[in-house]
Scaffold this active site. Structure first.
Site, short mmCIF file in Angstrom:
data_model
loop_
_atom_site.label_atom_id
_atom_site.label_comp_id
_atom_site.label_asym_id
_atom_site.label_seq_id
_atom_site.Cartn_x
_atom_site.Cartn_y
_atom_site.Cartn_z
N HIS A 96 0.85 -1.20 0.00
CA HIS A 96 0.00 0.00 0.00
C HIS A 96 0.89 1.25 0.00
O HIS A 96 1.96 1.25 0.63
CB HIS A 96 -0.92 -0.01 1.23
CG HIS A 96 -1.97 1.06 1.14
ND1 HIS A 96 -1.71 2.37 1.47
CD2 HIS A 96 -3.27 1.02 0.72
CE1 HIS A 96 -2.81 3.08 1.26
NE2 HIS A 96 -3.76 2.28 0.82
N GLU A 145 -3.82 2.18 -7.39
CA GLU A 145 -4.25 3.27 -6.50
C GLU A 145 -3.38 4.51 -6.75
O GLU A 145 -2.30 4.64 -6.16
CB GLU A 145 -4.09 2.84 -5.04
CG GLU A 145 -4.96 1.66 -4.65
CD GLU A 145 -5.29 1.70 -3.17
OE1 GLU A 145 -6.49 1.74 -2.85
OE2 GLU A 145 -4.37 1.72 -2.34
P1 PGA Z 1 -9.64 5.91 0.25
O1 PGA Z 1 -8.44 4.89 0.53
O2 PGA Z 1 -10.81 5.11 -0.29
O3 PGA Z 1 -9.94 6.53 1.58
O4 PGA Z 1 -9.15 6.90 -0.76
C1 PGA Z 1 -8.13 3.87 -0.39
C2 PGA Z 1 -6.89 3.16 0.06
O5 PGA Z 1 -5.99 3.81 0.61
O6 PGA Z 1 -6.75 1.94 -0.12
#
Ligand code: PGA
Length: 219
Positions: A96, A145
């Site tokens: 992440h 992401e």
């Molecule tokens: P968020 O986080 O939906 O709050 O943007 C997503 C993540 O960090 O996996």
């Protein structure tokens, strides 16, 4: 219909009693579906509590860790080994962007984490923020992401998501790619309808049971 993953990344939120309240409220709002996998990723210390509740009440939910040690069990103070997690979770998030940024996790270290996860039969949910970030061999489930979209309330536009995730799929042997970054019930469908997307990784909107259940319904 293609399989869709809905992954709740609770990050460092909730106490044990708050996690139980979430599960109690969430349970009647969801149903078991063959083409859908809901995975809750609580902090480590809440895994046992959540696991017991899910098993006792036969909820159609899987559990995931948010991170694992790059090492096997041994003299690594503060680390949580894949082996110790394997009776509690089926999945683990790896790489992440918050781990890469705040804890300086490198691509080499993440490769070790993937190996540890696979050796313990855990499925890695491997996060990348761009198509140029390498994805280790053995990863079948990845999440795109983009950094600017995480926690900002500004999700990436769907055309860009489709373009990048298609390119990730061309370069890597992954079976499923998810999108993550400020997904809510309002915009989830824009992502789940994309041909290369197989679900969403959700932070903020996964903390409230009604909001998360709505997000799943609207997909
Ligand atoms: P968020 O986080 O939906 O709050 O943007 C997503 C993540 O960090 O996996």
């Amino acid at each position: 219909m293609k399989k869709q993953f809905f992954i709740a990344n609770w990050k460092s939120h909730k106490t044990a009693s708050e996690a139980l309240s979430f599960l109690k409220e969430f349970a009647p709002l969801i149903s078991e579906k063959e083409d859908q996998q809901i995975i809750i990723c609580p902090p480590f210390d809440l895994l046992e509590t959540c696991s017991t509740y899910i098993k006792t009440h036969h909820l159609p939910l899987a559990l995931g860790a948010q991170n694992i040690s790059p090492f096997p069990e041994g003299a690594y103070t503060g680390e949580v080994s894949a082996r110790s997690l394997k009776d509690l979770v089926q999945y683990t998030i790896i790489g992440h962007s918050e781990r890469r940024h705040y804890f300086h996790e490198t691509d080499d270290m993440l490769k070790e984490k993937v190996q540890q996860a696979l050796a313990a039969n855990l499925t890695p949910i491997y996060c990348v923020s761009s198509e140029s970030q390498p994805i280790p061999q053995g990863v079948t489930l990845a999440a795109f992401e983009p950094l600017d979209a995480i926690g900002s309330g500004k999700p990436e536009n769907p055309e860009t998501v489709e373009k990048v995730t298609r390119s990730i799929q061309e370069k890597n042997a992954v079976s499923y790619i998810l999108y993550g970054g400020s997904v809510t019930a309002t915009d989830v469908h824009q992502y789940t309808q994309l041909p290369s997307i197989s679900g969403v990784l959700v932070g903020g909107a996964s903390l409230d049971p009604t909001a998360f259940a709505q997000l799943i319904q609207h997909a």
